[in-house]
Design a protein around this motif. Structure first.
Motif, mmCIF file in Angstrom:
data_model
loop_
_atom_site.group_PDB
_atom_site.id
_atom_site.type_symbol
_atom_site.label_atom_id
_atom_site.label_comp_id
_atom_site.label_asym_id
_atom_site.label_seq_id
_atom_site.Cartn_x
_atom_site.Cartn_y
_atom_site.Cartn_z
ATOM 1 N N ALA A 40 0.833 -1.206 0.000
ATOM 2 C CA ALA A 40 0.000 0.000 0.000
ATOM 3 C C ALA A 40 0.864 1.251 0.000
ATOM 4 O O ALA A 40 0.582 2.224 -0.717
ATOM 5 N N ARG A 41 1.933 1.243 0.786
ATOM 6 C CA ARG A 41 2.812 2.423 0.827
ATOM 7 C C ARG A 41 3.484 2.658 -0.522
ATOM 8 O O ARG A 41 3.615 3.795 -0.982
ATOM 9 N N ARG A 42 3.904 1.600 -1.181
ATOM 10 C CA ARG A 42 4.472 1.738 -2.527
ATOM 11 C C ARG A 42 3.435 2.285 -3.503
ATOM 12 O O ARG A 42 3.739 3.110 -4.367
ATOM 13 N N TYR A 43 2.217 1.820 -3.354
ATOM 14 C CA TYR A 43 1.106 2.244 -4.218
ATOM 15 C C TYR A 43 0.867 3.750 -4.074
ATOM 16 O O TYR A 43 0.729 4.472 -5.066
ATOM 17 N N PHE A 44 0.841 4.249 -2.842
ATOM 18 C CA PHE A 44 0.633 5.684 -2.628
ATOM 19 C C PHE A 44 1.767 6.499 -3.236
ATOM 20 O O PHE A 44 1.544 7.531 -3.880
ATOM 21 N N ARG A 45 2.989 6.049 -3.023
ATOM 22 C CA ARG A 45 4.141 6.811 -3.525
ATOM 23 C C ARG A 45 4.176 6.812 -5.051
ATOM 24 O O ARG A 45 4.499 7.829 -5.679
ATOM 25 N N ALA A 46 3.827 5.686 -5.652
ATOM 26 C CA ALA A 46 3.934 5.577 -7.109
ATOM 27 C C ALA A 46 2.821 6.335 -7.830
ATOM 28 O O ALA A 46 3.019 6.798 -8.960
#
Length: 829
Positions: A408-414
């Protein structure tokens, strides 16, 4: 062509050709207090790049006064839904001055006059596509842009938008408020509220981030606003999401405003979340109500990331925000607030919604095929919310909790401030978990239906096979006589029949812990055990799963309805979890009215009325259980008059209510409506109650009670109001329909069945989709056969898809009623 009903294909083509720079929206709401004035001025300036010569802006208003494109005034080309733009260049600026209409349906800019103090309140509600009722725009989620709002409103009003105020000018009578530009967001997420709202302030800080918090409601409700409790949950949620998402809250401030006549539970407008006023409790409230409110607060807060920061491209992927928010609301409630049992309510109430929706002929995959806006409007359902959240709970177990949050954190950043599809999320989750999720997505997100799990001998048998990670709990009696879990076995099942080695036990509970999404059946010995000792099951989640299994079996016709009702009669009074108790009592009432044959109904109505009466008096004084049983009593008394004199005496003060029971306005109206529906209350008495509670809620309840009276002329007037009175607000329409149906008096309303079907197309064509939906669903006949609805469906194959969906769903509910009743009659003979 219905140009208001945007399609997926045309909006995809528009976003490929148009890139929006920013918006400036100026609204003149200074005339809102004048109730004779139905319109407001709206001016929109949009900067955008184009690779085509032609496009359109969306606007649903009264008129378009002027269009200036690239400095050139052009004759408005407006068909009531679209403003055509021609002669575009690479970079464009268009200014549209138009006239919008205040809403009474909760869609667009809703205006409300508070009868308590004659004050006017405004708020917006746009999802999925009603921003175009307030300003001209590119109305689709994948055309994000910054928005600057400038609002003119009377002096003394609170004026709010998504962002903080940057400037205020006043001319003595009115103020013009300018807000700082938003970060890029979709049109449906913009919001404005204005009026003499009561405001309470606080703040939340973390590291370098300081967030101003506000809670607002109408001035006449201020004395009921428990702001400290609301702020506590808000701060707990912000702490939880800051820790788990590791992406700073991006929207600057966090206002939460409770608004009247709201169509939803809440809406996640970034920085300005709107909630139904039903969450402001005018009297006593149960733990289930407080828990439900906390869950909604956290659900909307999760949207600040899932949905607002990262938004789906089109409504096919609505689940990308709603399923996540539903899951996160329950998770944050359980782990960050006092409501540690929130998964119990989720298992018994939210999943019940999903199971119901997933068995309809109109069910759809979690990742749905949404071709247009009308389809999108109806897709805010139990599949998108509760089934999706249930599946996410399974996904977390599948990939691992840490991996899930890392993804989820990668998703937000990307994808911050962008738009995504299913593939984008799966890419990030696969990257951190090392699992190929394509097969999981096919099995759970792109299929329909709910599996049913049964223990047959030494096998777990599932209908509609899917891969499940689940547990089986073996429960036995301890030394005190309580039913407690002795063993728990986790296993994976994939095929139709899976062998499992289980020791004998009085209760063997499939899906123990509620790990997967499936209906479960109790084997014969387990059913026998719970129908003798359900109150001895100490774990509330286990009790919730048992109650769910009993209810699903009853509504599927596999468990005799009277056996279900006897279980409720025998054990509900001992239920300590208020979410379970509330659901079980509602199910019992529904079962009597829908699943019992007419010949059995009268006896059970009387028995259920007495059960509620006795339980209300036996419950602990002032407890949530006492209040829950009192509300169930009011519902039971609506179709059975045998306690009418006792209820009247309590309302008139000639008899005392049970010790500790608070006769707050809402409960009083529930009792008066019950009396009205059985012919035990006169209009003059209802008018006297309105004098006692002349508030917005009181006026709505008064309408319902008046329409509930069992008089042919009253029913005729209610029918005419519902069909013809376009001045009725959304809440007042619901009240009239509810009163029309109250008392289940088919002898008084069956004569309107033909008129219902004759008016369906006209209602759909002439009313907004929100109002039309309420009429189509609310007035659907509770007939004794499917003949009329089948005839309409056969003759209206060309009806709009969204209308046919609603009718098909109501047909399926009626067919289930008739099917289950027939089984009960067969068993009785």
């Amino acid at each position: 062509m219905n140009t208001a009903n945007l399609t997926r294909s045309e909006t995809a083509a528009r976003s490929a050709a148009i890139t929006v720079g920013d918006y400036r929206v100026e609204l003149d709401l200074s005339g809102a207090p004048d109730q004779t004035r139905q319109d407001f001025t709206t001016t929109t300036t949009v900067e955008f790049a184009a690779t085509v010569e032609h496009t359109w802006l969306d606007f649903l208003g009264l008129s378009v006064e002027s269009v200036v494109l690239n400095g050139r005034t052009v004759v408005p080309d407006y068909d009531g839904a679209r403003i055509a733009l021609s002669g575009l260049t690479a970079n464009n600026v268009v200014v549209v001055r138009a006239t919008g209409a205040y809403s009474r349906s909760g869609e667009g800019l809703h205006r409300f006059l508070d009868p308590a103090d004659d004050q006017t309140y405004l708020y917006t509600q746009y999802e999925p596509a009603d921003a175009r009722r307030v300003f001209a725009c590119f109305e689709q989620p994948d055309m994000k842009a910054p928005f600057t709002f400038v609002v003119t409103a009377p002096n003394g009003w609170e004026v709010l938008a998504n962002r903080p105020v940057t400037a205020v000018e006043s001319d003595g009578a009115n103020q013009t408020v300018e807000f700082s530009p938003t970060l890029p967001i979709s049109t449906y997420l913009t919001a404005v509220a204005a009026g003499p709202y009561h405001r309470v302030e606080s703040a939340w800080a973390r590291k370098e981030l300081d967030v101003a918090l506000g809670i607002l409601c109408r001035a006449s409700l201020a004395r009921y606003l428990d702001a400290d409790t609301l702020f506590e949950v808000t701060k707990q949620g912000l702490d939880f999401f800051a820790e788990h998402f590791d992406y700073p809250y991006p929207w600057g401030k966090y206002d939460q405003v409770f608004v009247p006549e709201y169509n939803l539970g809440a809406m996640e407008n970034p920085g300005l979340v709107t909630f139904t006023e039903a969450y402001i409790f005018r009297g006593a409230a149960t733990a289930a109500q407080y828990e439900g409110r906390a869950n909604t607060i956290l659900h909307e807060m999760a949207h600040m990331w899932f949905g607002d920061l990262v938004t789906m491209v089109w409504w096919d992927d609505l689940w990308l925000k709603e399923s996540f928010a539903d899951f996160m609301g329950a998770l944050a409630s359980a782990e960050a607030t006092e409501w540690t049992d929130s998964w119990v309510a989720f298992a018994n109430r939210r999943k019940a919604w999903a199971y119901l929706q997933d068995q309809l002929p109109t069910t759809h995959p979690i990742v749905a095929d949404i071709t247009d806006l009308e389809a999108a409007k109806l897709n805010f359902d139990g599949i998108t919310y509760a089934k999706g959240a249930s599946v996410l709970k399974q996904l977390v177990a599948y990939v691992g909790r840490e991996e899930f949050f890392a993804g989820a954190r990668r998703y937000f950043r990307a994808h911050a401030f962008g738009n995504t599809t299913l593939a984008d999320l799966l890419t990030e989750l696969s990257a951190v978990s090392g699992r190929d999720l394509a097969g999981w997505a096919r099995a759970w997100l792109q299929t329909t239906g709910v599996s049913t799990l049964t223990l047959e001998g030494a096998d777990i048998v599932q209908a509609d096979p899917r891969p499940h990670r689940l547990a089986v709990g073996l429960y036995d009696f301890d030394a005190t006589g309580d039913l407690v879990r002795r063993e728990r076995h986790e296993l994976d099942i994939v095929t139709e029949r899976t062998p499992v080695t289980l020791a004998p036990a009085p209760l063997r509970l499939l899906n123990d812990g509620d790990l997967t999404y499936a209906k479960v059946r109790l084997d014969a010995e387990s059913l026998h055990t719970v129908q003798r000792s359900l109150d001895r099951v100490t774990d509330p989640l286990a009790r919730g799963l048992i109650w769910s299994a009993l209810w699903n079996a009853a509504r599927d016709g596999e468990l005799e309805v009277q056996r279900y009702l006897r279980a409720v009669r025998d054990f509900a009074a001992a239920e300590s979890n208020m979410a379970l108790l509330t659901a079980v009592l509602a199910n019992a009432s529904f079962a009597i009215g829908h699943y019992l044959p007419e010949a059995m109904r009268g006896r059970w109505r009387g028995e259920w009325l007495e059960t509620c009466w006795a339980a209300m008096h036996a419950a602990r004084a002032g407890s949530g259980a006492q209040l829950t049983w009192a509300r169930a009593l009011a519902a039971a008394a609506t179709v059975d008059s045998r306690r009418a004199d006792d209820i009247r005496a309590v309302l008139l003060g000639t008899a005392h209510p049970p010790a500790g029971l608070s006769l707050d306005p809402d409960l009083r109206w529930a009792f008066w409506t019950a009396l009205a529906a059985t012919g035990a209350a006169e209009a003059t008495e209802l008018d006297a109650e309105l004098e006692r509670d002349d508030t917005a809620s009181g006026r709505t309840a008064h309408r319902r009670a008046l329409a509930a009276r069992p008089d042919p002329q009253v029913k005729a007037a209610a029918w005419a109001q519902a069909l013809d009175d376009t001045a009725l607000t959304n809440d007042h329409l619901d009240a009239v329909i509810g009163g029309f149906r109250a008392g289940a008096r088919r002898d008084l309303i069956a004569g309107y069945d033909h008129a219902y079907f004759a008016n369906l197309r006209t209602v759909w064509d002439e009313r907004s989709i929100e109002i039309a939906r309420r009429i189509v669903v609310g007035l659907f006949p509770a007939a004794d056969s499917l003949a009329d609805v089948d005839a309409w469906l056969a003759a209206n194959t060309d009806a709009p898809g969204a209308l046919r969906r609603l009718v098909l769903e109501q047909r399926d509910h009626l067919a289930r009623d008739l099917r289950v009743r027939a089984k009960q009659s067969h068993r009785a003979t």
